[in-house]
Design a protein around this motif. Structure first.
Motif, short mmCIF file in Angstrom:
data_model
loop_
_atom_site.label_atom_id
_atom_site.label_comp_id
_atom_site.label_asym_id
_atom_site.label_seq_id
_atom_site.Cartn_x
_atom_site.Cartn_y
_atom_site.Cartn_z
N MET A 1 0.84 -1.18 0.00
CA MET A 1 0.00 0.00 0.00
C MET A 1 0.89 1.25 0.00
SD MET A 1 -2.75 1.39 2.87
CE MET A 1 -2.05 0.44 4.16
N LYS A 2 0.57 2.18 -0.85
CA LYS A 2 1.30 3.44 -0.93
C LYS A 2 0.78 4.39 0.15
CE LYS A 2 2.34 7.29 -3.94
NZ LYS A 2 1.58 8.49 -3.84
N ILE A 3 1.72 5.01 0.86
CA ILE A 3 1.33 5.98 1.88
C ILE A 3 1.62 7.37 1.34
CG2 ILE A 3 1.76 6.85 4.20
CD1 ILE A 3 2.42 4.05 5.05
N ASP A 4 0.59 8.17 1.20
CA ASP A 4 0.72 9.54 0.71
C ASP A 4 0.79 10.46 1.92
OD1 ASP A 4 0.61 11.98 -0.51
OD2 ASP A 4 -1.32 11.68 -1.47
N PHE A 5 2.00 10.82 2.32
CA PHE A 5 2.18 11.67 3.50
C PHE A 5 3.10 12.82 3.10
CE2 PHE A 5 3.07 12.90 7.82
CZ PHE A 5 1.93 12.53 8.50
N SER A 6 2.51 13.86 2.56
CA SER A 6 3.26 15.00 2.04
C SER A 6 3.60 16.00 3.14
CB SER A 6 2.42 15.70 0.97
OG SER A 6 1.29 16.30 1.58
N PRO A 7 4.51 16.92 2.86
CA PRO A 7 4.80 17.99 3.83
C PRO A 7 3.55 18.77 4.20
CG PRO A 7 6.47 17.97 2.12
CD PRO A 7 5.41 16.99 1.70
N GLU A 8 2.65 18.97 3.24
CA GLU A 8 1.41 19.71 3.51
C GLU A 8 0.52 18.96 4.50
OE1 GLU A 8 3.23 20.91 -0.23
OE2 GLU A 8 2.51 18.94 0.37
N ILE A 9 0.45 17.66 4.35
CA ILE A 9 -0.35 16.85 5.29
C ILE A 9 0.27 16.91 6.68
CG2 ILE A 9 -1.03 14.48 5.87
CD1 ILE A 9 -1.40 14.02 2.84
N LEU A 10 1.58 16.82 6.76
CA LEU A 10 2.25 16.89 8.06
C LEU A 10 2.00 18.24 8.72
CD1 LEU A 10 4.09 15.82 10.25
CD2 LEU A 10 6.05 16.52 8.85
N ARG A 11 2.15 19.33 7.97
CA ARG A 11 1.92 20.66 8.55
C ARG A 11 0.47 20.81 9.01
NH1 ARG A 11 4.99 22.34 4.03
NH2 ARG A 11 3.11 23.17 3.05
N ALA A 12 -0.47 20.33 8.19
CA ALA A 12 -1.89 20.42 8.56
C ALA A 12 -2.17 19.60 9.82
CB ALA A 12 -2.76 19.94 7.41
N GLY A 13 -1.61 18.42 9.87
CA GLY A 13 -1.81 17.57 11.05
C GLY A 13 -1.22 18.19 12.30
N ARG A 14 -0.02 18.73 12.18
CA ARG A 14 0.61 19.38 13.33
C ARG A 14 -0.21 20.58 13.77
NH1 ARG A 14 3.83 23.47 14.15
NH2 ARG A 14 4.43 23.76 11.98
N TYR B 1 -5.08 10.35 10.39
CA TYR B 1 -4.54 10.37 9.03
C TYR B 1 -5.53 9.62 8.16
CZ TYR B 1 -1.85 9.06 4.96
OH TYR B 1 -1.44 8.86 3.66
N ILE B 2 -5.89 10.19 7.04
CA ILE B 2 -6.86 9.59 6.12
C ILE B 2 -6.13 9.12 4.87
CG2 ILE B 2 -8.98 9.97 4.81
CD1 ILE B 2 -9.39 12.44 6.70
N GLN B 3 -6.22 7.82 4.61
CA GLN B 3 -5.62 7.24 3.40
C GLN B 3 -6.40 7.73 2.18
OE1 GLN B 3 -3.01 5.43 2.79
NE2 GLN B 3 -2.39 4.68 4.79
N PRO B 4 -5.71 7.91 1.07
CA PRO B 4 -6.42 8.31 -0.15
C PRO B 4 -7.31 7.18 -0.67
CG PRO B 4 -4.12 7.85 -0.63
CD PRO B 4 -4.28 7.76 0.86
N THR B 5 -8.38 7.56 -1.31
CA THR B 5 -9.28 6.61 -1.97
C THR B 5 -9.53 7.11 -3.39
OG1 THR B 5 -11.34 7.75 -1.39
CG2 THR B 5 -10.47 6.20 0.24
#
Length: 95
Positions: free
Chosen positions: A1-14, A64-68
């Motif tokens: 499974m590919k994990i899409d965890f971009s810098p933008e996702i990290l900043r938004a999560g933080r 964290y929400i996986q892409p669909t």
């Protein structure tokens, strides 16, 4: 499974946790300089590091929400209150 965890996702999560870069890095057990580089997209992120980030996010009720096929990856507040409390406290503190 590919994990899409971009810098933008990290900043938004933080941001949803209400934690500073310093506090988030400490909770993820990485250096703040490393976190800053990752958030700017300047450093490769290993699966182990992504797992650390997701663990910190989950401790603060951020999912964290996986892409669909219908939507991309992302983060959101869970039903818990810890993240909202942390964010509220952070906003009350003077810079």
């Amino acid at each position: 499974m590919k994990i899409d965890f971009s810098p933008e996702i990290l900043r938004a999560g933080r941001a949803l946790t209400g934690l500073s870069q310093e506090k988030f890095a400490a909770e993820a057990e990485i250096g703040v300089v490393t976190l800053r580089s990752i958030e700017k997209g300047r450093k490769h992120v290993s699966i182990e590091m992504i797992e650390r980030f997701v663990n910190v996010l989950e401790r603060y009720d951020v999912e964290y929400i996986q892409p669909t096929a219908e939507h991309g990856a992302g983060v959101r507040l869970a039903k818990g209150k810890r993240a909202a409390i942390a964010l509220s406290e952070r906003r009350r503190q003077p810079e």
